[in-house]
Design a protein around this motif. Structure first.
Motif, PDB file in Angstrom:
ATOM      1  N   ALA A  79       0.796  -1.217   0.027  1.00  0.00           N
ATOM      2  CA  ALA A  79      -0.007   0.004  -0.010  1.00  0.00           C
ATOM      3  C   ALA A  79       0.962   1.428   0.042  1.00  0.00           C
ATOM      4  N   ALA A  80       2.127   1.201   0.682  1.00  0.00           N
ATOM      5  CA  ALA A  80       2.767   2.248   0.784  1.00  0.00           C
ATOM      6  C   ALA A  80       3.497   2.623  -0.803  1.00  0.00           C
ATOM      7  N   GLN A  81       3.661   1.481  -1.336  1.00  0.00           N
ATOM      8  CA  GLN A  81       4.209   1.466  -2.701  1.00  0.00           C
ATOM      9  C   GLN A  81       3.187   2.131  -3.578  1.00  0.00           C
ATOM     10  N   ALA A  82       1.812   2.041  -3.458  1.00  0.00           N
ATOM     11  CA  ALA A  82       0.749   2.574  -4.201  1.00  0.00           C
ATOM     12  C   ALA A  82       0.623   3.963  -3.957  1.00  0.00           C
ATOM     13  N   CYS A  83       0.963   4.508  -2.568  1.00  0.00           N
ATOM     14  CA  CYS A  83       0.955   5.883  -2.420  1.00  0.00           C
ATOM     15  C   CYS A  83       2.137   6.621  -3.260  1.00  0.00           C
ATOM     16  N   ALA A  84       3.189   6.113  -3.120  1.00  0.00           N
ATOM     17  CA  ALA A  84       4.280   6.472  -3.772  1.00  0.00           C
ATOM     18  C   ALA A  84       4.025   6.485  -5.505  1.00  0.00           C
ATOM     19  N   LYS A  85       3.418   5.738  -5.940  1.00  0.00           N
ATOM     20  CA  LYS A  85       2.979   5.620  -7.316  1.00  0.00           C
ATOM     21  C   LYS A  85       1.526   6.841  -7.558  1.00  0.00           C
ATOM     22  N   GLY A  86       1.038   7.303  -6.657  1.00  0.00           N
ATOM     23  CA  GLY A  86       0.044   8.629  -6.827  1.00  0.00           C
ATOM     24  C   GLY A  86      -1.299   7.823  -6.514  1.00  0.00           C
ATOM     25  N   TYR A  87      -1.295   6.809  -5.984  1.00  0.00           N
ATOM     26  CA  TYR A  87      -2.925   6.429  -5.718  1.00  0.00           C
ATOM     27  C   TYR A  87      -3.101   6.543  -4.421  1.00  0.00           C
ATOM     28  N   ARG A  88      -4.647   6.736  -4.377  1.00  0.00           N
ATOM     29  CA  ARG A  88      -5.246   7.458  -2.905  1.00  0.00           C
ATOM     30  C   ARG A  88      -5.325   6.059  -2.005  1.00  0.00           C
ATOM     31  N   VAL A  89      -4.798   5.944  -0.909  1.00  0.00           N
ATOM     32  CA  VAL A  89      -4.899   4.716  -0.201  1.00  0.00           C
ATOM     33  C   VAL A  89      -5.426   4.960   1.051  1.00  0.00           C
ATOM     34  N   ARG A  90      -6.061   3.872   1.854  1.00  0.00           N
ATOM     35  CA  ARG A  90      -6.362   3.907   3.209  1.00  0.00           C
ATOM     36  C   ARG A  90      -6.291   2.622   3.698  1.00  0.00           C
ATOM     37  N   PHE A  91      -5.670   2.516   4.995  1.00  0.00           N
ATOM     38  CA  PHE A  91      -5.419   1.443   5.417  1.00  0.00           C
ATOM     39  C   PHE A  91      -6.088   1.364   7.016  1.00  0.00           C
TER      40      PHE A  91
END
Ligand code: ADP
Ligand code: MG
Length: 270
Positions: free
Chosen positions: A126-138
């Motif tokens: 999920a942190a990788q997704a943040c780095a790639k510009g995606y909106r994430v919630r854990f």
């Protein structure tokens, strides 16, 4: 510096502030001196400055996305010991780090006993997704269900649901650690079906599929939930015993090493 030059620098900073270009403002004089020393033309100077502004913006946006994701602890793939968890397919995890599953709206299900690295892997992905510009919630599943139950009136409920609907990736951690109430199960099902084919889900659970009914209550709801979740889904099984237990045992059995070191002192702790 001549008075007219000072005046133009002041004006320039004023304009850059109005245009909201803080990095250009902070760097323009330093980069100008450098450009003069390198004999760079005006366009290369402008290019360097705009690159700096973009880089800084991207960095700050990534930090904001990480903060908004609310990870309980930050974990990376670099610190994940694949040799300790042979059931986890390293090639698959590397492929998932490219985040194509998010584009395809696919889900990831992580199944395994407590302490086997599910949250660690989910956080790293999920942190990788943040780095790639995606909106994430854990979020822990119980926390999500509680928040939905507590959002009593229609407006706050819809606002909460709206926040989740905007995400590209939702991590539901620890599904099934405690059985949900009937209302809780229905609300959870609602989140999972709203996400279906719109938002990718990473679900971590200690439950084998056959035990889901015990947690979600009804056969019908379990069937429907699993159907949504597992359609277009990658499954990662973290088989075996807790990593810390494994680590502590290895430490105890290692000849010449002190067996008195406690698990909490192990360097792998979160
Ligand atoms: P789970 O979510 O499956 O209960 P966690 O991901 O919380 O387990 O793991 C428990 C602790 O052990 C965490 O501190 C995690 O970083 C660590 N851990 C688990 N598996 C590994 C691994 N294969 N390599 C490194 N650390 C691990
Ligand atoms: Mg966990």
């Amino acid at each position: 510096m001549k008075a007219t030059e000072t005046k133009s620098v002041v004006l320039l900073h004023h304009h850059l502030k109005a245009l909201r270009l803080p990095t250009v403002a902070a760097e323009c004089e330093k980069v100008a001196a450098q450009a003069a020393a390198d004999n760079a033309d005006h366009l290369s100077y402008l290019l360097r400055l705009t690159e700096l502004e973009l880089l800084e913006r991207e960095k700050r946006a990534a930090e904001r996305r990480m903060k908004a994701a609310r990870f309980p602890t930050i974990k990376t793939l670099e610190t994940f010991d694949f040799s300790a968890r042979p059931s986890v397919n390293k090639v698959l995890v590397a492929e998932l780090m490219r985040c194509d599953y998010i584009e395809k709206k696919e889900n990831i299900l992580m199944v395994g006993n407590p302490g086997t690295g599910k949250s660690h892997l989910a956080t790293a992905l999920a942190a990788q997704a943040c780095a790639k510009g995606y909106r994430v919630r854990f979020i822990r599943t119980t926390e999500l269900v509680t928040a939905l139950i507590e959002a009593r009136d229609e407006r706050s409920f819809l606002r909460l649901k709206g926040q989740f609907a905007k995400l590209d990736l939702l991590v539901l951690d620890e599904l099934g650690y405690v059985p949900a109430s009937k209302v809780g199960s229905e609300l959870l099902f609602d989140v999972i079906s709203t996400a279906y084919e719109r938002t990718s889900l990473i679900v971590t659970t200690n439950l084998p599929f056959e035990s889901w009914t015990e947690v979600l209550g009804s056969e019908r709801l379990t069937g429907a939930t699993l159907d949504r979740l597992t359609h277009r889904c990658r499954i990662i099984e973290t088989k075996g015993e807790s990593y810390r237990l494994q680590d502590a045992k290895a430490r105890t059995n290692r000849p010449g090493k002190s067996a008195t070191r406690t698990v909490d002192e192990a360097p792998t702790q979160s």
